[in-house]
Enzyme design. Structure first.
Site, PDB file in Angstrom:
ATOM      1  CB  SER A  82      -0.956  -0.061   1.203  1.00 13.21           C
ATOM      2  OG  SER A  82      -1.975   0.904   1.091  1.00 13.21           O
ATOM      3  CG  ASP A 125      -6.490  -4.672  -3.333  1.00 10.91           C
ATOM      4  OD1 ASP A 125      -6.796  -3.656  -2.701  1.00 10.91           O
ATOM      5  OD2 ASP A 125      -5.349  -5.167  -3.349  1.00 10.91           O
ATOM      6  CG  HIS A 157      -5.618  -2.639   0.697  1.00  6.34           C
ATOM      7  ND1 HIS A 157      -4.910  -2.369  -0.457  1.00  6.34           N
ATOM      8  CD2 HIS A 157      -5.094  -1.821   1.657  1.00  6.34           C
ATOM      9  CE1 HIS A 157      -4.010  -1.428  -0.220  1.00  6.34           C
ATOM     10  NE2 HIS A 157      -4.098  -1.090   1.045  1.00  6.34           N
TER      11      HIS A 157
END
Length: 376
Positions: free
Chosen positions: A145, A324, A354
């Site tokens: 991320s 995601d 995610h």
């Protein structure tokens, strides 16, 4: 300068080798700043190309996402540490997790480019200083991320130090649609998953009336008000951790609510992870506020990576969860642009969103370990 460290903990012992884990606070400057580090050093012998044996020759460096810390990789360390010839390092970004908390000075009063460049330097330069202090010559850099965004920038600036780049659901790749800010102000949230693989930039559809059960209802006035309030706070660098700290005892309940959605963890794992997340969230505020310098409201980058990664010079792997919220077509765009120059791969992990490393560790660990072994 030697890093401060806790007593080492032996994870596995065999007659020929040990895998030893240590928690280190690696000093990175003369002001007392340090990066909290989990170092898993692999003494297990591997066969060298000449037929002899050698200990670890490669280094995997894992960097966490926003609002988390190195503890969020707890379902991955053991399996990855079993790959012969590899040391595993996992860090808390400077100003996050259990790393030191220097005062972060946003440049939001300057131009947007200056604001972004300052924030990016803060993280990339501290990672490079950490590397120097530990004497790591080259590494496979693996970021999730926010950590993926910063890891990509590090690889662009220091390609000679990166053997392979692994981006786990990285934020900040696609460009925002031209009308994105105005749509947010009108109360429409992005539905990124609807963009198509052939687009040259992310073109998310918005939550329009025809997509809802109430086809005649536009966003309510209260929704518009909350969207505008959130946008204003974001632009002023207020972060979720500020809310948790400001909420006092109720802050822990907010964390519990968030972590209890992780149904794929056991109850004891959720309890421990919530306690850890709360502890690192209530520490003094620092670089968490940089997120507003890097991303626009709505999580699109102020300086998207899609074109910047044209200059990438190392093998690059993208990993996304099948469910995601970060659109995998961003990775596809990059791969199309750099095809033929560097090796690239993209994986979508089933039964995961995610936090794919937490949600489906079996497939995540298998794929990452395979990418590690490919360098042996």
């Amino acid at each position: 300068m030697q890093p401060r460290q806790s007593a080492p903990t032996t994870l596995a012992t065999k007659p020929d080798a040990d895998v030893v884990a240590e928690l280190l606070d690696v000093d990175i400057d003369s002001a007392g700043n340090y990066i909290h580090t989990l170092a898993i050093r692999n003494g297990r012998q591997q066969t060298s190309p000449s037929g002899g044996s050698a200990s670890a020759q490669h280094n995997l460096v894992m960097t966490h996402g926003y609002f988390t810390g190195l503890g969020f990789f707890f379902r991955n360390y053991h399996e990855l540490s079993q790959v012969p010839g590899w040391n595993i390092y996992s860090i808390d970004w400077l100003g996050m997790g259990r790393s030191s908390r220097p005062k972060y000075q946003s440049r939001r009063g300057e131009s947007e480019d200056a604001r972004v460049a300052h924030a990016e330097r803060f993280f990339v330069e501290s990672l490079e200083e950490w590397r120097k202090r530990l004497g790591i010559e080259r590494m496979t850099l693996c970021g999730h991320s926010f950590g993926g965004y910063m890891s990509a920038l590090y690889a662009l600036k220091h390609p000679d130090r990166v053997e392979k780049l692994v981006l786990i659901s990285p934020i900040g790749i696609p460009e925002a649609p031209p009308d994105f800010d105005e749509k947010l102000r009108q109360g429409y949230g992005p539905a990124r998953r609807r963009s198509t693989p052939t687009d040259t930039q992310a073109t998310p559809d918005y939550e329009r009336a025809e997509d809802s059960k109430d086809a005649a209802a536009p966003p309510s006035r209260s929704r518009i008000m909350w969207f505008r309030l959130a946008m204003g706070l974001w632009e002023r660098n207020f972060a979720p951790q500020w809310i948790v700290r400001s909420a006092g005892p109720f802050g822990r309940r907010l964390i519990d609510w968030y972590v209890n959605r992780f149904e794929w963890l056991s109850e004891s794992q959720r309890t421990a992870l919530a306690a850890y997340a709360h502890q690192i969230s209530v520490l003094p505020g620092s670089s968490e506020s940089a997120l507003g310098d890097i991303l626009k409201p709505g999580a699109f980058a102020r300086r998207p990576l899609v074109q910047r990664l044209d200059a990438i010079a190392v093998p690059t792997v993208f990993m996304y969860g099948a469910n995601d919220w970060v659109d995998f077509t961003g990775g596809q765009q990059v791969i199309r642009r750099i095809a033929g120059r560097v090796p690239t791969r993209l994986f979508r992990i089933p039964d995961a969103g995610h936090n794919l490393h937490l949600e489906n560790p079996a497939d995540f660990n298998r794929i990452l370990a395979s990418e590690m072994r490919a360098l042996e």
